[in-house]
Design an enzyme around this catalytic site. Structure first.
Site, PDB file in Angstrom:
ATOM      1  N   ARG A 172      18.547 -30.269 -38.762  1.00 40.94           N
ATOM      2  CA  ARG A 172      19.005 -30.414 -40.142  1.00 40.94           C
ATOM      3  C   ARG A 172      19.631 -29.091 -40.561  1.00 40.94           C
ATOM      4  NH1 ARG A 172      13.814 -32.611 -39.874  1.00 40.94           N
ATOM      5  NH2 ARG A 172      13.707 -34.856 -40.300  1.00 40.94           N
ATOM      6  N   HIS A 186      25.487 -32.763 -41.902  1.00 40.91           N
ATOM      7  CA  HIS A 186      24.666 -33.880 -41.454  1.00 40.91           C
ATOM      8  C   HIS A 186      25.408 -34.766 -40.455  1.00 40.91           C
ATOM      9  CE1 HIS A 186      20.682 -35.409 -42.085  1.00 40.91           C
ATOM     10  NE2 HIS A 186      21.109 -36.648 -42.152  1.00 40.91           N
ATOM     11  N   HIS A 229      12.040 -37.363 -36.630  1.00 41.24           N
ATOM     12  CA  HIS A 229      11.791 -38.516 -37.492  1.00 41.24           C
ATOM     13  C   HIS A 229      10.339 -38.971 -37.365  1.00 41.24           C
ATOM     14  CE1 HIS A 229      16.302 -39.823 -37.526  1.00 41.24           C
ATOM     15  NE2 HIS A 229      16.031 -38.906 -38.426  1.00 41.24           N
ATOM     16  N   TYR A 236      20.910 -45.358 -35.388  1.00 40.93           N
ATOM     17  CA  TYR A 236      21.895 -44.803 -34.458  1.00 40.93           C
ATOM     18  C   TYR A 236      22.183 -45.756 -33.302  1.00 40.93           C
ATOM     19  CZ  TYR A 236      21.111 -40.526 -37.042  1.00 40.93           C
ATOM     20  OH  TYR A 236      21.011 -39.613 -38.049  1.00 40.93           O
ATOM     21  N   ARG A 257      24.648 -33.744 -37.027  1.00 38.37           N
ATOM     22  CA  ARG A 257      23.342 -34.272 -36.604  1.00 38.37           C
ATOM     23  C   ARG A 257      23.482 -35.729 -36.166  1.00 38.37           C
ATOM     24  NH1 ARG A 257      17.589 -33.799 -37.397  1.00 38.37           N
ATOM     25  NH2 ARG A 257      16.665 -35.522 -38.547  1.00 38.37           N
ATOM     26  N   LYS A 291      10.442 -31.363 -41.712  1.00 42.53           N
ATOM     27  CA  LYS A 291       9.834 -31.931 -42.916  1.00 42.53           C
ATOM     28  C   LYS A 291       8.326 -32.034 -42.754  1.00 42.53           C
ATOM     29  CE  LYS A 291      13.804 -34.624 -44.548  1.00 42.53           C
ATOM     30  NZ  LYS A 291      14.299 -35.960 -44.915  1.00 42.53           N
TER      31      LYS A 291
END
Length: 318
Positions: free
Chosen positions: A159, A257, A283, A292, A260, A183
């Site tokens: 990110r 992004h 994730h 994706y 990514r 995250k």
């Protein structure tokens, strides 16, 4: 103390899944909205049936919520009831047949491999080393930094907040992998290919150009004279816009992004396992990564239709 299944659910997300505070707040608001809309309190959520949940989503669609908001509401509700089922708080999941509107969901923007290469060439720092600075050209050190940013983003799938927040000591001893805190404070390994490592070496040679005056101890890899002490996400976006223009690519299709997205999609196109890509991206839920597969599948379909002899013959017949 009043029984609060929502509080227990959020506590589970925090403790067991290390969910970020923003995620916890969003899920809390989503479930509070269910209560308000259907006229129940938190324990009352356990008494709702499939018809109630379906009715709730009908009201959301009537409000005209964005597809992304609908998807998040669906995720919050589904995860809440799965938790309640696992804790034996309910006998059946009333959300299992609920399908929030997905028709507005857009696929991620991506760039082709050729476009990524064009972006890197447009920010080709080494090619500028022997050139004088003109009104139309960035100083060589700025070009070298931009090339490093693009190479690292595309090689690792980080990110942009993770990338600009890297510390200088993260790239000590020319590592093949970086340890990144994503995250929720979850750490993961991200790869660096030879091209990215070479770009880092070139950038480190000129990094002193970006150090704040009198701040030789700046700990950030992408140091800056700004108040944050490092390059900002907004500034990276502006630099990518310039590179896109130089590469002949619509800047609207390029963002940090998008690099990514390209990392993930090109890996899947090359045969990478979905679980591996999920881990590399950081994730928590594989359903986030699955988008994706749709992008990669669509691109592969286009390739087949464009180049397969039978597909070309059918096109010519029409």
């Amino acid at each position: 103390m009043k029984f609060d299944p929502v509080g227990q659910f959020l506590q589970m997300l925090s403790v067991e899944r290390n969910a970020a505070r923003l995620t916890l707040d969003a899920y809390g608001r989503d479930l509070a909205d269910v209560c308000e809309t259907l006229g129940v309190d938190a324990p009352g959520l356990l008494r709702l049936g499939e018809a109630d949940i379906a009715k709730y989503f009908e009201t959301l669609e009537a409000r005209g919520l964005a597809s992304s908001s609908l998807l998040r509401r669906r995720s919050a509700i589904r995860q809440f009831y799965r938790f309640c089922l696992s804790e034996n708080l309910i006998e059946a999941d009333p959300s299992r047949k609920t399908a929030a509107a997905r028709k507005g969901r857009s696929l991620p923007k991506i760039l082709s491999r050729a476009e990524i290469e064009a972006l890197i060439r447009a920010a080709d720092g080494p090619a500028l080393k022997e050139q004088s600075v003109s009104a139309n050209k960035k100083p060589a050190h700025q070009a070298i930094r931009l090339e490093c940013l693009i190479e690292m983003a595309y090689a690792s799938g980080m990110r942009i907040s993770e990338l600009v927040g890297l510390r200088l000591d993260a790239v000590a001893r020319d590592p093949a992998y970086l340890i990144v805190k994503g995250k929720g404070g979850v750490e993961r390994l991200v790869p660096l290919n030879l091209s990215a490592r070479a770009a880092i070496k070139a950038y480190l040679d000129i990094r002193p150009h970006f150090l704040p005056r009198g701040d030789k101890a700046n700990p950030h890899l992408f140091a800056s004279r700004g108040k944050e002490g490092h390059l900002t996400r907004r500034r990276v976006g502006q630099l990518l816009d310039e590179a896109a223009l130089n590469a002949g690519i619509d800047p609207a299709r390029v963002s940090p992004h998008v690099l990514r997205h390209a990392f993930a999609t090109h890996l899947l196109e090359g045969g990478a396992d979905l679980r591996v890509v999920q881990t590399l991206l950081g994730h928590a839920d594989i359903s986030t990564t699955q988008i994706y597969t749709h992008v990669a599948g669509e691109r592969l379909r286009e390739v087949v239709e464009s180049h397969h002899p039978l597909a070309k013959r059918a096109h010519e017949a029409h």
